[in-house]
Design a protein around this motif. Structure first.
Motif, PDB file in Angstrom:
ATOM      1  N   ASP A  84     -18.513 -28.374 -12.727  1.00 29.68           N
ATOM      2  CA  ASP A  84     -18.088 -29.619 -12.084  1.00 29.68           C
ATOM      3  C   ASP A  84     -18.875 -29.794 -10.788  1.00 29.68           C
ATOM      4  O   ASP A  84     -18.987 -28.853  -9.993  1.00 29.68           O
ATOM      5  CB  ASP A  84     -16.592 -29.571 -11.747  1.00 29.68           C
ATOM      6  N   GLU A 109     -19.191 -32.280  -7.363  1.00 26.83           N
ATOM      7  CA  GLU A 109     -18.525 -33.335  -6.597  1.00 26.83           C
ATOM      8  C   GLU A 109     -19.570 -34.346  -6.124  1.00 26.83           C
ATOM      9  O   GLU A 109     -20.308 -34.084  -5.178  1.00 26.83           O
ATOM     10  CB  GLU A 109     -17.818 -32.682  -5.401  1.00 26.83           C
ATOM     11  N   SER A 139     -19.730 -35.742 -18.448  1.00 27.60           N
ATOM     12  CA  SER A 139     -18.842 -36.881 -18.219  1.00 27.60           C
ATOM     13  C   SER A 139     -18.677 -37.062 -16.713  1.00 27.60           C
ATOM     14  O   SER A 139     -18.991 -36.157 -15.928  1.00 27.60           O
ATOM     15  CB  SER A 139     -17.490 -36.637 -18.892  1.00 27.60           C
ATOM     16  N   TYR A 140     -18.164 -38.202 -16.336  1.00 32.52           N
ATOM     17  CA  TYR A 140     -18.043 -38.523 -14.904  1.00 32.52           C
ATOM     18  C   TYR A 140     -16.712 -39.219 -14.683  1.00 32.52           C
ATOM     19  O   TYR A 140     -16.407 -40.221 -15.339  1.00 32.52           O
ATOM     20  CB  TYR A 140     -19.198 -39.442 -14.503  1.00 32.52           C
ATOM     21  N   LYS A 141     -15.914 -38.639 -13.803  1.00 31.25           N
ATOM     22  CA  LYS A 141     -14.577 -39.186 -13.567  1.00 31.25           C
ATOM     23  C   LYS A 141     -14.215 -39.032 -12.100  1.00 31.25           C
ATOM     24  O   LYS A 141     -14.316 -37.928 -11.552  1.00 31.25           O
ATOM     25  CB  LYS A 141     -13.581 -38.419 -14.450  1.00 31.25           C
ATOM     26  N   GLN A 142     -13.792 -40.099 -11.496  1.00 32.60           N
ATOM     27  CA  GLN A 142     -13.352 -40.092 -10.089  1.00 32.60           C
ATOM     28  C   GLN A 142     -14.339 -39.368  -9.179  1.00 32.60           C
ATOM     29  O   GLN A 142     -13.955 -38.610  -8.287  1.00 32.60           O
ATOM     30  CB  GLN A 142     -11.961 -39.463  -9.975  1.00 32.60           C
ATOM     31  N   ARG A 174     -18.877 -33.649 -14.745  1.00 33.62           N
ATOM     32  CA  ARG A 174     -18.556 -32.427 -15.483  1.00 33.62           C
ATOM     33  C   ARG A 174     -19.601 -32.206 -16.565  1.00 33.62           C
ATOM     34  O   ARG A 174     -19.864 -33.098 -17.379  1.00 33.62           O
ATOM     35  CB  ARG A 174     -17.157 -32.538 -16.107  1.00 33.62           C
ATOM     36  N   ASP A 223      -7.263 -40.291  -7.643  1.00 35.70           N
ATOM     37  CA  ASP A 223      -7.055 -41.523  -8.415  1.00 35.70           C
ATOM     38  C   ASP A 223      -6.109 -42.456  -7.651  1.00 35.70           C
ATOM     39  O   ASP A 223      -5.546 -42.085  -6.622  1.00 35.70           O
ATOM     40  CB  ASP A 223      -6.588 -41.234  -9.845  1.00 35.70           C
ATOM     41  N   GLU A 271      -9.368 -30.498 -12.212  1.00 37.68           N
ATOM     42  CA  GLU A 271      -8.962 -30.357 -13.607  1.00 37.68           C
ATOM     43  C   GLU A 271      -9.598 -29.123 -14.223  1.00 37.68           C
ATOM     44  O   GLU A 271     -10.790 -29.108 -14.519  1.00 37.68           O
ATOM     45  CB  GLU A 271      -9.359 -31.605 -14.397  1.00 37.68           C
ATOM     46  N   ARG A 330     -13.381 -46.654  -6.587  1.00 35.40           N
ATOM     47  CA  ARG A 330     -14.229 -46.562  -7.786  1.00 35.40           C
ATOM     48  C   ARG A 330     -15.138 -45.349  -7.668  1.00 35.40           C
ATOM     49  O   ARG A 330     -15.767 -45.130  -6.632  1.00 35.40           O
ATOM     50  CB  ARG A 330     -15.064 -47.838  -7.898  1.00 35.40           C
ATOM     51  N   HIS A 331     -15.181 -44.565  -8.733  1.00 31.24           N
ATOM     52  CA  HIS A 331     -16.055 -43.388  -8.778  1.00 31.24           C
ATOM     53  C   HIS A 331     -15.851 -42.466  -7.575  1.00 31.24           C
ATOM     54  O   HIS A 331     -16.806 -41.910  -7.035  1.00 31.24           O
ATOM     55  CB  HIS A 331     -17.536 -43.812  -8.862  1.00 31.24           C
TER      56      HIS A 331
END
Lengths: 146, 133
Positions: A56, A58, A120-123, A127, B50, B72, B109-110
């Motif tokens: 991951d 940041e 993948s890319y989240k918030q 990852r 989030d 996570e 966002r992002h």
């Protein structure tokens, strides 16, 4: 039962911490205040799973399509450019968010199934999933009694 | 001029957070503040946060941005290198009288929060037409 891998007793942690290929070129514009005291960018979390590694990074506010992920020569390299979208005009009261090019390289402790690498890319967190190559996985060897 | 519009408020940032679990670190996220023509724009790096975990409030002229980041862990995983954590981000900015707290807009966002604090109508720079006979 004997466990065999491509290394007898490799220690994943040692491999990852003694990262010779680690380097960091962010904050190339030398702007004051940006990322002071942060030696490595982006910060990483590395997870060991039964199937391989998950890395991951940041990277908030980065266009995921502009991030380059490369697996070659037993290394994972994550590189790209981070633009904060800030206008260089006057009226800047405070500018702390790091900007510029970045690159990090991790030595992988095993061979990776390149076709199965996923990202993948989240918030704002990228990852990368690196499954261990099937032929590289430890195998159980049963000792047969004579 | 700019410094008057919006000043990072270290004192408010340091205020204890009653609801925060004691083992969670409170971190000041990186912030950009820009004073533009009609509003002050605040941009905050909040990776892992989030919408549900984000709180934006204005009290006594101080804008507070707080968010809880989530980490996570993949199923059955053991962390072998840890460089970032599930922290609580918190930043506070003292708003000047020239800003209108009522019209604040925010977009996440992002992992980046963008907040716009509009200036009061009377304090906006205005062009005044001069009639010449």
């Amino acid at each position: 039962m004997i466990m065999t891998g491509n290394r007898g007793t490799w220690s994943l942690l040692d491999d990852l911490v003694s990262l010779q290929g680690e380097f960091n070129r962010i904050f190339g514009d030398g702007r004051a205040g940006a990322g002071v005291g942060r030696a490595l960018y982006p910060p990483l979390n590395v997870w060991q799973t039964p199937d391989g590694l998950v890395v991951d990074a940041e990277l908030p506010g980065v266009d995921p399509a502009a991030v380059e992920i490369a697996v070659a020569d037993g290394q994972l390299a994550i590189s790209g450019q981070r633009s904060t979208g800030a206008e260089p005009a006057e009226g800047v009261a405070c500018r702390e968010r790091p900007e510029g090019s970045f690159s990090r390289t991790l030595q992988l402790p095993f061979r990776v199934n390149q076709d199965q690498v996923k990202a993948s890319y989240k918030q704002g967190v990228l990852r990368v999933e690196l499954p261990r190559a099937e032929e590289d996985k430890p195998k159980k060897i049963l000792v047969q009694a004579a | 001029m700019t410094q008057e519009a919006c000043v990072l408020d270290r004192k408010a940032e340091a205020a204890p957070e009653a609801e925060t679990e004691p083992w969670v670190a409170v971190v000041a996220p990186a912030v950009d503040v820009e004073d533009r023509q009609d509003a002050v724009h605040v941009t905050v790096d909040l990776p892992g946060v989030d919408e549900q975990a984000l709180e934006i409030s204005v009290e006594n002229g101080v804008l507070t941005l707080a968010g809880k980041a989530r980490i996570e862990a993949p199923a059955g995983a053991e962390r072998v290198l840890g460089e970032f954590d599930a922290v609580v981000y918190k930043r506070a900015l003292r708003l000047s009288d020239r800003l209108s707290a009522g019209g604040i807009t925010a977009q996440l966002r992002h992992g980046v929060l963008r907040v716009a604090i509009p200036k009061r109508e009377e304090t906006k720079a205005r062009k005044i037409a001069i009639n010449v006979n």
